[in-house]
Design a protein around this motif. Sequence first.
Motif, PDB file in Angstrom:
ATOM      1  N   LYS A   1      24.081  -3.122  -2.947  1.00 23.85           N
ATOM      2  CA  LYS A   1      24.490  -1.831  -3.522  1.00 23.85           C
ATOM      3  C   LYS A   1      23.841  -0.662  -2.787  1.00 23.85           C
ATOM      4  N   LYS A   2      22.594  -0.807  -2.421  1.00 24.76           N
ATOM      5  CA  LYS A   2      21.914   0.262  -1.679  1.00 24.76           C
ATOM      6  C   LYS A   2      22.584   0.483  -0.325  1.00 24.76           C
TER       7      LYS A   2
ATOM      8  N   LEU B   1      25.953   2.252  -0.777  1.00 21.91           N
ATOM      9  CA  LEU B   1      25.778   3.690  -1.021  1.00 21.91           C
ATOM     10  C   LEU B   1      25.516   4.437   0.285  1.00 21.91           C
TER      11      LEU B   1
ATOM     12  N   GLU C   1      33.661   1.244  -3.118  1.00 23.07           N
ATOM     13  CA  GLU C   1      33.477   1.624  -4.522  1.00 23.07           C
ATOM     14  C   GLU C   1      33.833   0.468  -5.447  1.00 23.07           C
TER      15      GLU C   1
ATOM     16  N   ILE D   1      30.959  -2.103  -5.431  1.00 21.05           N
ATOM     17  CA  ILE D   1      29.844  -1.747  -6.318  1.00 21.05           C
ATOM     18  C   ILE D   1      30.167  -2.158  -7.746  1.00 21.05           C
TER      19      ILE D   1
END
Length: 469
Positions: free
Chosen positions: A36-37, A40, A55, A58
Amino acid sequence: MPSYSQTYPNILLSLKEKLPTEIGSLIREGKAEEAKKLILAYLQDSSPPLRERLEIEIERLNRLGYEYPFSFDEAFKALRKDIWDLREEEFHELIKRGCIDCIILEGSLRIHRRFKANMYWLCGDLKQRKRAKNDERSDAGEVVLKWRAERVLKAAKEKGGGFVLPLKYHVKASLSLRNPAHQYGEVVRVWIPLPRDETTNISVRILDASKKPKYIAPPDHPQRTVYFELEGEEREVWIEYTFVSRGFHAEIDPKEAYIDTESEVYREYTSERPPHIAFTEPLRKLAEEITRGASTPYEKAKRIWEWVTGNVRYTYAKDYLLYDNIPEYVASEKRGDCGMQALLFITLCRLAGIPARWESGWYMNPLSPGMHDWAQFYLEPYGWLYADPSFGNKRKGGEWRNQFYLGSIEGYRLASNIEVYTQFDPPKKHLRSDPVDSQRGEVETKGKNLYYNEWDFCLEILSVEGLEQ
């Protein structure tokens, strides 16, 4: 006239995009937080459709905790309630045998929320150790189902085929937020499924509602809904309606049945609709293998039916959003729920040049209603025929099921959808809780989607009555 696929966007089309290699590696290793990091970081410089793909990824990662809530110890204790003499060594062995659905997440074993039911389906030898439970209601539901199917067959044969034995349902559908609308800081938008007024269901009439709907989608919308908005102290919305559902049966002459390759139906329903209705190489090979030597379209459809209903075991699924390609998974693992079996049947039919489509909503047996998905396939001069692979699965027992559910339907159906992952009317802004199907509603605020753990849905059959033919 524009086709459904042209009119209503495919909301999962971006899943065709490949993830960056390093993100994919982290996900396969179960390192969700690291993934997830990194996503982003990628989002800062990405553009559509990769941005949309990231998106969605995530959201997929966020849903893993909901789908796999149990640790080893928690799952073991839960299973001991069913099998009192189970030992930890045996539980480890069940995991090794593939009887227990689990993943490694952040270095720890996590077990699926419906692992017990799937375990009994996947490893049937355990059933004899399960504490017996009285399931008279389920048994009665099976008796009623067979009785209804026999009546439909008799009535249709006397009529010469087609829709028969209409049933008028009076239904109440309600959706309840766990908290009042104002706690979300803004208007809460709610979509509740509504029967489509076409073929399977007709004469849909809204009788009453807790408040006036903001919008009702057209009767033929491929995923029909009624739309509400909740504010202030409001936390529940409900709607009552009636509709007619009919049984269907047609006597098919395999030599008479044909495909019109110039028709709009053929163009629309033999095409790909990725990510799940996708003509991948493994599925192409399977379709060719199954249908090799078949001389008529009906024989091809029947061979596909026989393969799916004879090879695929019923199991509960994880969130559909977590699968890259559902038919490939089902064909490979030979397991899947009703919708997954239907998607495999549809994809294989389309690969074989047979128009096929999705249909879903609720199975409306008055004794045992529940959410359900099935399929349809199209042959001239008969039109749309039904195919319900999970109901016709050979493991269900009773040869009548396998024979009846290729071509026929008993009429215990509420059908809100004939398409997968299409946009609502009015459109939903955020990714849906179920982006593939629409059976129990959707909820969002201006800022985010509200997932299933933030609201509840209920569908009640208030009455059902037979109508004169």
